[in-house]
Design a protein around this motif. Structure first.
Motif, PDB file in Angstrom:
ATOM      1  N   GLY A   1       0.792  -1.220   0.000  1.00  0.00           N
ATOM      2  CA  GLY A   1       0.000   0.000   0.000  1.00  0.00           C
ATOM      3  C   GLY A   1       0.826   1.274   0.000  1.00  0.00           C
ATOM      4  N   TRP A   2       1.838   1.336  -0.842  1.00  0.00           N
ATOM      5  CA  TRP A   2       2.758   2.474  -0.881  1.00  0.00           C
ATOM      6  C   TRP A   2       2.008   3.803  -0.926  1.00  0.00           C
ATOM      7  CZ3 TRP A   2       7.912   2.950  -0.306  1.00  0.00           C
ATOM      8  CH2 TRP A   2       8.549   4.087  -0.803  1.00  0.00           C
ATOM      9  N   GLN A   3       2.253   4.692   0.052  1.00  0.00           N
ATOM     10  CA  GLN A   3       1.660   6.027   0.170  1.00  0.00           C
ATOM     11  C   GLN A   3       0.189   6.011   0.587  1.00  0.00           C
ATOM     12  OE1 GLN A   3       3.608   8.814   0.034  1.00  0.00           O
ATOM     13  NE2 GLN A   3       5.248   7.294  -0.135  1.00  0.00           N
TER      14      GLN A   3
ATOM     15  N   ASN B   1       9.746  -8.463  -3.419  1.00  0.00           N
ATOM     16  CA  ASN B   1       9.719  -8.440  -4.867  1.00  0.00           C
ATOM     17  C   ASN B   1      10.024  -7.014  -5.302  1.00  0.00           C
ATOM     18  OD1 ASN B   1       8.791  -8.146  -7.603  1.00  0.00           O
ATOM     19  ND2 ASN B   1       7.699 -10.084  -7.365  1.00  0.00           N
ATOM     20  N   GLY B   2      11.295  -6.778  -5.698  1.00  0.00           N
ATOM     21  CA  GLY B   2      11.717  -5.433  -6.036  1.00  0.00           C
ATOM     22  C   GLY B   2      10.913  -4.820  -7.162  1.00  0.00           C
ATOM     23  N   ARG B   3      10.505  -5.637  -8.123  1.00  0.00           N
ATOM     24  CA  ARG B   3       9.725  -5.108  -9.244  1.00  0.00           C
ATOM     25  C   ARG B   3       8.387  -4.566  -8.762  1.00  0.00           C
ATOM     26  NH1 ARG B   3      10.638  -8.564 -14.792  1.00  0.00           N
ATOM     27  NH2 ARG B   3      12.902  -8.830 -14.608  1.00  0.00           N
ATOM     28  N   ARG B   4       7.756  -5.293  -7.844  1.00  0.00           N
ATOM     29  CA  ARG B   4       6.466  -4.829  -7.330  1.00  0.00           C
ATOM     30  C   ARG B   4       6.598  -3.498  -6.615  1.00  0.00           C
ATOM     31  NH1 ARG B   4       3.641 -10.257  -4.698  1.00  0.00           N
ATOM     32  NH2 ARG B   4       2.628 -10.995  -6.607  1.00  0.00           N
ATOM     33  N   LEU B   5       7.558  -3.409  -5.707  1.00  0.00           N
ATOM     34  CA  LEU B   5       7.714  -2.165  -4.957  1.00  0.00           C
ATOM     35  C   LEU B   5       8.147  -1.036  -5.878  1.00  0.00           C
ATOM     36  CD1 LEU B   5       7.591  -0.633  -2.382  1.00  0.00           C
ATOM     37  CD2 LEU B   5       9.872  -1.470  -1.768  1.00  0.00           C
TER      38      LEU B   5
ATOM     39  N   ARG C   1      17.712  -3.212  -5.580  1.00  0.00           N
ATOM     40  CA  ARG C   1      17.703  -1.997  -6.396  1.00  0.00           C
ATOM     41  C   ARG C   1      17.415  -2.287  -7.868  1.00  0.00           C
ATOM     42  NH1 ARG C   1      16.833   2.567  -3.461  1.00  0.00           N
ATOM     43  NH2 ARG C   1      18.231   2.669  -1.655  1.00  0.00           N
ATOM     44  N   ARG C   2      17.980  -3.372  -8.383  1.00  0.00           N
ATOM     45  CA  ARG C   2      17.754  -3.710  -9.788  1.00  0.00           C
ATOM     46  C   ARG C   2      16.269  -3.980 -10.036  1.00  0.00           C
ATOM     47  NH1 ARG C   2      17.465  -8.189 -13.112  1.00  0.00           N
ATOM     48  NH2 ARG C   2      18.301  -7.880 -15.233  1.00  0.00           N
ATOM     49  N   GLY C   3      15.663  -4.776  -9.141  1.00  0.00           N
ATOM     50  CA  GLY C   3      14.237  -5.064  -9.287  1.00  0.00           C
ATOM     51  C   GLY C   3      13.394  -3.804  -9.196  1.00  0.00           C
ATOM     52  N   ARG C   4      13.751  -2.919  -8.251  1.00  0.00           N
ATOM     53  CA  ARG C   4      12.996  -1.674  -8.113  1.00  0.00           C
ATOM     54  C   ARG C   4      13.127  -0.803  -9.353  1.00  0.00           C
ATOM     55  NH1 ARG C   4      13.672   0.619  -1.892  1.00  0.00           N
ATOM     56  NH2 ARG C   4      13.112  -1.313  -0.810  1.00  0.00           N
ATOM     57  N   MET C   5      14.343  -0.753  -9.924  1.00  0.00           N
ATOM     58  CA  MET C   5      14.547   0.063 -11.108  1.00  0.00           C
ATOM     59  C   MET C   5      13.724  -0.475 -12.273  1.00  0.00           C
ATOM     60  SD  MET C   5      16.607   2.791 -11.653  1.00  0.00           S
ATOM     61  CE  MET C   5      15.317   3.690 -12.486  1.00  0.00           C
ATOM     62  N   ILE C   6      13.700  -1.793 -12.425  1.00  0.00           N
ATOM     63  CA  ILE C   6      12.878  -2.396 -13.486  1.00  0.00           C
ATOM     64  C   ILE C   6      11.406  -2.054 -13.261  1.00  0.00           C
ATOM     65  CG2 ILE C   6      12.052  -4.589 -14.437  1.00  0.00           C
ATOM     66  CD1 ILE C   6      14.858  -5.731 -13.898  1.00  0.00           C
ATOM     67  N   GLY C   7      10.956  -2.165 -11.999  1.00  0.00           N
ATOM     68  CA  GLY C   7       9.575  -1.823 -11.679  1.00  0.00           C
ATOM     69  C   GLY C   7       9.264  -0.364 -11.967  1.00  0.00           C
ATOM     70  N   ASN C   8      10.214   0.527 -11.660  1.00  0.00           N
ATOM     71  CA  ASN C   8      10.042   1.950 -11.976  1.00  0.00           C
ATOM     72  C   ASN C   8       9.767   2.143 -13.465  1.00  0.00           C
ATOM     73  OD1 ASN C   8      12.614   3.305  -9.696  1.00  0.00           O
ATOM     74  ND2 ASN C   8      10.523   2.613  -9.306  1.00  0.00           N
ATOM     75  N   TRP C   9      10.613   1.528 -14.301  1.00  0.00           N
ATOM     76  CA  TRP C   9      10.477   1.730 -15.738  1.00  0.00           C
ATOM     77  C   TRP C   9       9.239   1.041 -16.320  1.00  0.00           C
ATOM     78  CZ3 TRP C   9      12.364   5.630 -18.064  1.00  0.00           C
ATOM     79  CH2 TRP C   9      13.561   6.205 -17.625  1.00  0.00           C
ATOM     80  N   LEU C  10       8.831  -0.067 -15.718  1.00  0.00           N
ATOM     81  CA  LEU C  10       7.579  -0.705 -16.149  1.00  0.00           C
ATOM     82  C   LEU C  10       6.399   0.234 -15.891  1.00  0.00           C
ATOM     83  CD1 LEU C  10       8.060  -4.386 -14.904  1.00  0.00           C
ATOM     84  CD2 LEU C  10       8.039  -3.592 -17.277  1.00  0.00           C
ATOM     85  N   ALA C  11       6.427   0.917 -14.753  1.00  0.00           N
ATOM     86  CA  ALA C  11       5.354   1.852 -14.431  1.00  0.00           C
ATOM     87  C   ALA C  11       5.390   3.061 -15.364  1.00  0.00           C
ATOM     88  CB  ALA C  11       5.465   2.299 -12.978  1.00  0.00           C
TER      89      ALA C  11
ATOM     90  N   PRO D   1      -2.103   0.809  -9.895  1.00  0.00           N
ATOM     91  CA  PRO D   1      -1.392   0.198  -8.759  1.00  0.00           C
ATOM     92  C   PRO D   1      -1.624  -1.304  -8.643  1.00  0.00           C
ATOM     93  CG  PRO D   1      -2.388   2.260  -8.076  1.00  0.00           C
ATOM     94  CD  PRO D   1      -2.891   1.987  -9.476  1.00  0.00           C
ATOM     95  N   ARG D   2      -2.781  -1.780  -9.088  1.00  0.00           N
ATOM     96  CA  ARG D   2      -3.096  -3.209  -8.929  1.00  0.00           C
ATOM     97  C   ARG D   2      -2.321  -4.098  -9.903  1.00  0.00           C
ATOM     98  NH1 ARG D   2      -9.452  -2.105  -9.386  1.00  0.00           N
ATOM     99  NH2 ARG D   2      -8.554  -0.730 -10.979  1.00  0.00           N
TER     100      ARG D   2
END
Length: 297
Positions: free
Chosen positions: A185-187, A220-224, A270-280, A291-292
């Protein structure tokens, strides 16, 4: 002004995979100089529950689908009708023995305030975390000092810090956490605060330590990473987060993930988060950011 002695407090704890942390928190709540009227544990399954024991307050245990917003909403719906103040605590929060007493003292002294977050003696969320034992030592050391005669109150904020945030039940009314923000539930705390009429502030009237426990968090870095971009974008469009604040939040997340990509902290993907950032970002450009979508990653 309502006398402090007349304010009843209910505590909501949404937890997942941290039975030991919850046991520590409940033990600390049992030591309060002023006890809460009830504590609600909102969990996914029996494995999230601490060992059974008797507490000097009414303990309500709920089970259902995971997600901080969903779990907090179930807890809100289960609170007795005579609760005046609800305090949301993270399961890895370690409170002062004077937490509840300071809380009711503050809300009695500032009747116009609708919600407040207390002072953090330390916050382990940005590092490897703080052990419960170290956190207890910090709060015990602070509790050994004299109670502050005066109470501080900050200027109004757009939202409170989710690890320790208290609201008047009358101000909450029928407002609930947005279940379109799944899992962590980020933010969600900013979004929830936007529905509350009246000032939201920070104070030193009550305090504790946020351990920043890594077990049970979204690994799951991609999710976050997706949530770091999609959730502020969603809340900006919803109108519960100022555009400038949302854009700064998204850029800060991408900058932090990019800066540490080649030398990441052991506890952060960090790698997973960066991938998730760019997917978004891609989904925003394609007009399908939601978000879902993290449930599909």
């Amino acid at each position: 002004m309502t006398p402090a002695a007349e304010l009843s407090v209910g505590i909501v704890i949404a937890t997942l995979g941290r039975a030991k942390n919850v046991a520590t928190l409940l033990d600390r709540l049992a030591l309060q100089s002023l006890l809460p009227a009830c504590v609600v544990l909102s969990m996914e399954g029996a494995e999230d529950a601490p060992p059974a024991r008797t507490y000097p307050f009414h303990l309500i245990q709920l089970f259902g689908p995971r997600g901080s917003c969903q779990q907090r909403n179930r807890a809100l719906d289960s609170l007795p009708p005579d609760i005046d103040l609800v305090l949301f605590l993270d399961d890895d929060y370690v409170p002062s023995r004077r937490l509840i007493a300071g809380l009711v003292r503050f809300f009695a002294a500032f009747p116009a305030v609708s919600g407040a977050s207390g002072r953090l003696l330390a916050d382990g969320v940005g590092g490897p975390g703080i052990t419960p034992q170290a956190a207890i030592a910090l709060v015990e050391s602070e509790d050994a000092g004299e109670e502050r005669a005066s109470l501080s109150v900050s200027p109004p904020h757009p939202g409170l810090y989710g690890c320790n945030m208290a609201y008047r039940m009358a101000a909450i009314g029928h407002s609930r956490f947005d279940e379109n923000l799944p899992l962590y539930g980020w933010q969600e705390d900013i979004d929830f605060g936007s529905h509350i009429a009246g000032p939201l502030v920070y104070t030193d009237a009550f305090y504790g330590v946020h351990c920043g426990e890594k077990a049970g968090r979204e690994h799951n870095g991609r999710r976050l990473g997706y949530s770091q971009i999609a959730n502020p974008w969603y809340l900006r469009r919803k109108g519960t987060m100022p555009a400038r604040f949302a854009h700064r939040l998204m850029l800060r997340s991408m900058a932090a993930n990019g800066a540490r990509l080649l030398n990441p902290e052991p506890w952060i993907d960090r790698r997973g988060r960066m991938i998730g950032n760019w997917l978004a970002v891609r989904d925003i450009l394609l007009g399908r950011a939601d978000p879902r979508r993290i449930l599909e990653l």
